[in-house]
Design a protein around this motif. Sequence first.
Motif, PDB file in Angstrom:
ATOM      1  N   MET A  78       1.322  -2.570  -3.738  1.00 24.82           N
ATOM      2  CA  MET A  78      -0.102  -2.897  -3.792  1.00 24.82           C
ATOM      3  C   MET A  78      -0.862  -2.189  -2.671  1.00 24.82           C
ATOM      4  N   GLU A  79      -0.269  -2.130  -1.510  1.00 25.42           N
ATOM      5  CA  GLU A  79      -0.905  -1.438  -0.382  1.00 25.42           C
ATOM      6  C   GLU A  79      -1.083   0.054  -0.683  1.00 25.42           C
ATOM      7  N   ILE A  80      -0.061   0.661  -1.249  1.00 25.06           N
ATOM      8  CA  ILE A  80      -0.145   2.083  -1.607  1.00 25.06           C
ATOM      9  C   ILE A  80      -1.199   2.286  -2.694  1.00 25.06           C
ATOM     10  N   ALA A  81      -1.205   1.392  -3.687  1.00 24.18           N
ATOM     11  CA  ALA A  81      -2.189   1.493  -4.766  1.00 24.18           C
ATOM     12  C   ALA A  81      -3.605   1.408  -4.217  1.00 24.18           C
ATOM     13  N   ALA A  82      -3.852   0.473  -3.292  1.00 27.99           N
ATOM     14  CA  ALA A  82      -5.184   0.318  -2.715  1.00 27.99           C
ATOM     15  C   ALA A  82      -5.572   1.525  -1.875  1.00 27.99           C
ATOM     16  N   ALA A  83      -4.610   2.099  -1.160  1.00 23.29           N
ATOM     17  CA  ALA A  83      -4.901   3.245  -0.290  1.00 23.29           C
ATOM     18  C   ALA A  83      -5.245   4.490  -1.090  1.00 23.29           C
ATOM     19  N   GLY A  84      -4.635   4.640  -2.264  1.00 24.60           N
ATOM     20  CA  GLY A  84      -4.867   5.847  -3.054  1.00 24.60           C
ATOM     21  C   GLY A  84      -5.690   5.641  -4.297  1.00 24.60           C
ATOM     22  N   GLY A  85      -6.081   4.383  -4.592  1.00 20.29           N
ATOM     23  CA  GLY A  85      -6.844   4.102  -5.810  1.00 20.29           C
ATOM     24  C   GLY A  85      -6.005   4.251  -7.071  1.00 20.29           C
TER      25      GLY A  85
END
Length: 512
Positions: free
Chosen positions: A207-214
């Motif tokens: 989720m953190e990676i998804a939020a950081a990269g959209g």
Amino acid sequence: MLSTIYSAGIFGIDGYIVTVECNSQKKPASFDIVGLPDASIKEAKERVQAACENSGVKFPALAHMVNLAPADKRKEGSGFDVAILLGILRNAGYVKPDVDLSKMLFIGELSLSGQLRPVRGCLSMCSAAEKEGFDTVFVPRQNAPEVTVIPGLKVFAIDNIIQIVNHINETKKQPTAYHIPSPDTPGRNYGVDFIDVKGQYLAKRAMEIAAAGGHNILLIGPPGTGKSMLAKRLPTIMPKMGFSEAVETTKIHSVCGLLDSRDALIVTRPFRSPHHTMSAVSLVGGGTNPMPGEISLAHNGVLFLDEFPEFPKAVTDALRQPLEDRKITITRSAGRVTYPCSFMLVAAMNPCRCGYYGHPTRPCTCRPDDVKRYVSKISGPLLDRMDIQIEIPTVSYEELSRPDPLAEKSEVIRERVKKGRAYSAARMEEDGFLCNAELPPAMVRKYCVLSDKAQAYLKEAYEVLGLSARGYDRLLRVARTIADLDELEVINDEHIAEAINYRKLDKKYWNY
């Protein structure tokens, strides 16, 4: 006598100026409206006449002809009532004829009592007015907060038509001023936090990676493992919206009539979670008079589709083009409209119909063909557009019953996300991209620089996993985001390995 009053209409999410020409003659009383009005505008004749009489003003017994220009563009909505009545009253001598109204815009629906009611899309209308050189707008009091976010525009919050007439004739009231909340206003939150999620460290990292990269993300797991809980907390770790993002988001919600009159600006990222019985039109927008759909209401935020395979195939496949283009163009007989839809898609699903395929303790009651049939409702092209695919395992009793020493608040994770986005934004500034998920293939080659070991690792993974060209680009984008979180310009083999770890479920469940 002829009076010209200015109002505004909506097409898509953009406003346009409408010139309301009112011609009144001493002939047998009549009242006609031309200029391609819809049914709600044609009914304005009854509303305007009753509102005038109930406001204590005798309706002029003249032959009134109202033209809404441009006459070749279809008008809809009830926001022209105030301008129509004002033009008629000016012709009858109730409004001073020498007052210059050329820089004033009048918007509002009239009730039979003469009170003003709010209208949809007022922010877009007044934004168009400001661009066209208008400096003063008169709007219903409920619409005033959203309009005040436009700089350099005098906003008058009006309760009834008599207030407008009195203001033009004699009073000099000050514009209504509202406090415009900043997207960074303290105290604005979602009411949920990532610290509530027990365990699920791999999922929280994804989720953190998804939020950081959209990036779009697919969550697969048995019932009750926290898929919905994770999805609802994703907006809390995304960077707060900038002013331009907030205005654009507010415009869309205003056009749909979903804006809370107490707020001048939407400053929290939208989270939309439609039911799986929705239609394709409800999702992407459309209708006889096109309106934004759920993907546009989720613009700059999150669209969460729970029970993903339960959505009709026509609905899920309709997502394919908007996920690539981040906009949706709808063509109808009335014209063509384009809505923005730059959102993060979070899809959640069970691994089978009963939900327990692969569960460590609960037996699955589905036959192998049933499992394959269930997951195959998600087409390969759509699955290819899910940058991250993560399996959500069952949480153990120990994880639920004991305090989690590794649990972090959303604001802590959000700081890392902001740091990663800032690192990538500085690199992509000259090309105008905000996050890695937006990168087209040409830019992927430009920005995703791999080390030799990473290049060799990726080549092997490409052949083993059977990635498509789109899947290859998306894997690189995810790896680029992971490297940004580490503030490294060159993608190494560890970043590639982690990105591959989030692309393996299509092999397990779909055999792609």
